[in-house]
Design a protein around this motif. Structure first.
Motif, short mmCIF file in Angstrom:
data_model
loop_
_atom_site.label_atom_id
_atom_site.label_comp_id
_atom_site.label_asym_id
_atom_site.label_seq_id
_atom_site.Cartn_x
_atom_site.Cartn_y
_atom_site.Cartn_z
N GLY A 2 52.09 132.04 101.56
CA GLY A 2 52.43 131.46 102.84
C GLY A 2 53.90 131.63 103.15
O GLY A 2 54.72 131.90 102.26
N LEU A 3 54.25 131.46 104.38
CA LEU A 3 55.61 131.67 104.85
C LEU A 3 56.62 130.76 104.14
O LEU A 3 57.72 131.18 103.82
N PHE A 4 56.25 129.51 103.88
CA PHE A 4 57.19 128.57 103.31
C PHE A 4 56.85 128.16 101.88
O PHE A 4 57.42 127.23 101.34
N SER A 5 55.91 128.83 101.25
CA SER A 5 55.56 128.47 99.88
C SER A 5 56.15 129.50 98.92
O SER A 5 56.43 130.63 99.28
N LYS A 6 56.35 129.05 97.70
CA LYS A 6 56.90 129.96 96.70
C LYS A 6 55.79 130.85 96.15
O LYS A 6 54.62 130.49 96.21
N PRO A 7 56.17 131.99 95.60
CA PRO A 7 55.15 132.90 95.07
C PRO A 7 54.34 132.24 93.95
O PRO A 7 54.88 131.45 93.17
N ILE A 8 53.09 132.58 93.88
CA ILE A 8 52.21 132.10 92.81
C ILE A 8 52.10 133.23 91.80
O ILE A 8 51.46 134.24 92.05
N LYS A 9 52.77 133.03 90.66
CA LYS A 9 52.81 134.07 89.64
C LYS A 9 52.08 133.66 88.36
O LYS A 9 51.68 134.52 87.58
N THR A 10 51.94 132.38 88.14
CA THR A 10 51.35 131.89 86.89
C THR A 10 50.25 130.88 87.19
O THR A 10 50.14 130.37 88.32
N LEU A 11 49.47 130.55 86.18
CA LEU A 11 48.45 129.51 86.34
C LEU A 11 49.11 128.18 86.67
O LEU A 11 48.57 127.41 87.47
N ASP A 12 50.27 127.93 86.11
CA ASP A 12 50.99 126.70 86.44
C ASP A 12 51.36 126.67 87.92
O ASP A 12 51.22 125.62 88.58
N ASP A 13 51.83 127.79 88.45
CA ASP A 13 52.14 127.87 89.89
C ASP A 13 50.89 127.59 90.72
O ASP A 13 50.94 126.89 91.73
N LEU A 14 49.78 128.15 90.29
CA LEU A 14 48.52 127.96 91.01
C LEU A 14 48.07 126.50 90.92
O LEU A 14 47.57 125.93 91.91
N PHE A 15 48.25 125.89 89.77
CA PHE A 15 47.93 124.47 89.60
C PHE A 15 48.73 123.63 90.58
O PHE A 15 48.17 122.78 91.29
N VAL A 16 50.03 123.86 90.65
CA VAL A 16 50.90 123.08 91.55
C VAL A 16 50.50 123.33 93.00
O VAL A 16 50.41 122.39 93.81
N HIS A 17 50.25 124.58 93.36
CA HIS A 17 49.85 124.89 94.74
C HIS A 17 48.54 124.17 95.10
O HIS A 17 48.41 123.61 96.19
N THR A 18 47.57 124.20 94.20
CA THR A 18 46.29 123.56 94.45
C THR A 18 46.45 122.05 94.53
O THR A 18 45.80 121.38 95.34
N LEU A 19 47.35 121.50 93.73
CA LEU A 19 47.67 120.08 93.79
C LEU A 19 48.27 119.73 95.15
O LEU A 19 47.91 118.72 95.77
N GLN A 20 49.15 120.58 95.64
CA GLN A 20 49.75 120.37 96.97
C GLN A 20 48.69 120.46 98.06
O GLN A 20 48.72 119.72 99.04
N ASP A 21 47.75 121.37 97.90
CA ASP A 21 46.65 121.56 98.85
C ASP A 21 45.80 120.29 98.95
O ASP A 21 45.54 119.79 100.04
N ILE A 22 45.37 119.75 97.81
CA ILE A 22 44.50 118.59 97.85
C ILE A 22 45.28 117.34 98.26
O ILE A 22 44.74 116.44 98.89
N TYR A 23 46.56 117.31 97.98
CA TYR A 23 47.40 116.19 98.42
C TYR A 23 47.44 116.15 99.95
O TYR A 23 47.23 115.10 100.56
N TYR A 24 47.68 117.29 100.56
CA TYR A 24 47.65 117.39 102.02
C TYR A 24 46.27 117.00 102.54
O TYR A 24 46.15 116.23 103.50
N ALA A 25 45.23 117.54 101.91
CA ALA A 25 43.86 117.27 102.36
C ALA A 25 43.56 115.77 102.30
O ALA A 25 42.99 115.21 103.25
N GLU A 26 43.92 115.12 101.21
CA GLU A 26 43.65 113.68 101.08
C GLU A 26 44.41 112.89 102.15
O GLU A 26 43.88 111.91 102.70
#
Length: 167
Positions: A2-26
Motif C-alpha cells: 500500500g501507499l503508506f504501509s511498509k514493505p512486507i518482507k518477512t513473516l513477522d512483517d506479515l503478522f504485524v500487517h494482518t494484526l493492523q488489518d484486523i484492528y481496523y476491521a474490529e
C-alpha cells in the motif's frame, strides 16, 4: 504494498500487517454494530448483537495488548475487505422494508463479518505460533473463540426463528 504501509518482507512483517488489518476491521465493526442493533426487530437478535458489541470492544483491547506484547505501535491499516462487507450490509439493509427480512439480512451480514474475522484470527494464531509468539497466539485465541461462538449464536437465531418468519 500500500501507499503508506511498509514493505512486507518477512513473516513477522506479515503478522504485524494482518494484526493492523484486523484492528481496523474490529474498529469498523464496533462503529457500525449500533446501527445494526437499532434496525434489529427480533429481541434475541438485538440482545446477541449488543453482547457482541461488548465482546468486540474487548477484542480491540486484546489486539492492543498483542501489539504491545509484540513491541509494535498500536495502529490499523485500511481493510478493504471489511469496508466492502460493511458497505454491502448497508446497501442491503437500505433496500429491505419488511422487518422480518431485515432481521434475516442483519444475520447474513453479521455472519459475513464473523467469517472474515475467523479467517484473520486463525491466520494470526498460526503466524504467531510459527514466530514463537505463543503468548500472542493465546490472546488471539480468545478473540477467535468469541467469533466462533458469535457465528454459532447467529446461526441458531436464524434457523430457530428469523429465517422462518422472513419466509
Amino acid at each position: 504494498m500500500g501507499l503508506f504501509s511498509k514493505p512486507i518482507k518477512t513473516l513477522d512483517d506479515l503478522f504485524v500487517h494482518t494484526l493492523q488489518d484486523i484492528y481496523y476491521a474490529e474498529q469498523q465493526i464496533a462503529k457500525n454494530l449500533p446501527t445494526m442493533i437499532s434496525k434489529a426487530g427480533d429481541s434475541q437478535l438485538k440482545q446477541g448483537l449488543e453482547q457482541h458489541l461488548t465482546e468486540t470492544q474487548n477484542q480491540i483491547k486484546r489486539l492492543e495488548q498483542v501489539f504491545q506484547m509484540h513491541g509494535q505501535e498500536v495502529k490499523g491499516t485500511t481493510c478493504a475487505a471489511m469496508d466492502g462487507i460493511i458497505s454491502e450490509a448497508k446497501d442491503i439493509l437500505g433496500d429491505v422494508s419488511d422487518q422480518d427480512v431485515i432481521d434475516a439480512a442483519i444475520i447474513s451480514s453479521a455472519q459475513a463479518v464473523e467469517h472474515y474475522e475467523i479467517t484473520r484470527y486463525g491466520t494470526l494464531i498460526a503466524f504467531a505460533k510459527q514466530l514463537g509468539r505463543h503468548d500472542c497466539a493465546s490472546v488471539l485465541q480468545q478473540n477467535l473463540d468469541e467469533e466462533y461462538a458469535a457465528d454459532k449464536k447467529l446461526t441458531a437465531v436464524a434457523e430457530s426463528r428469523v429465517n422462518r418468519k422472513a419466509a
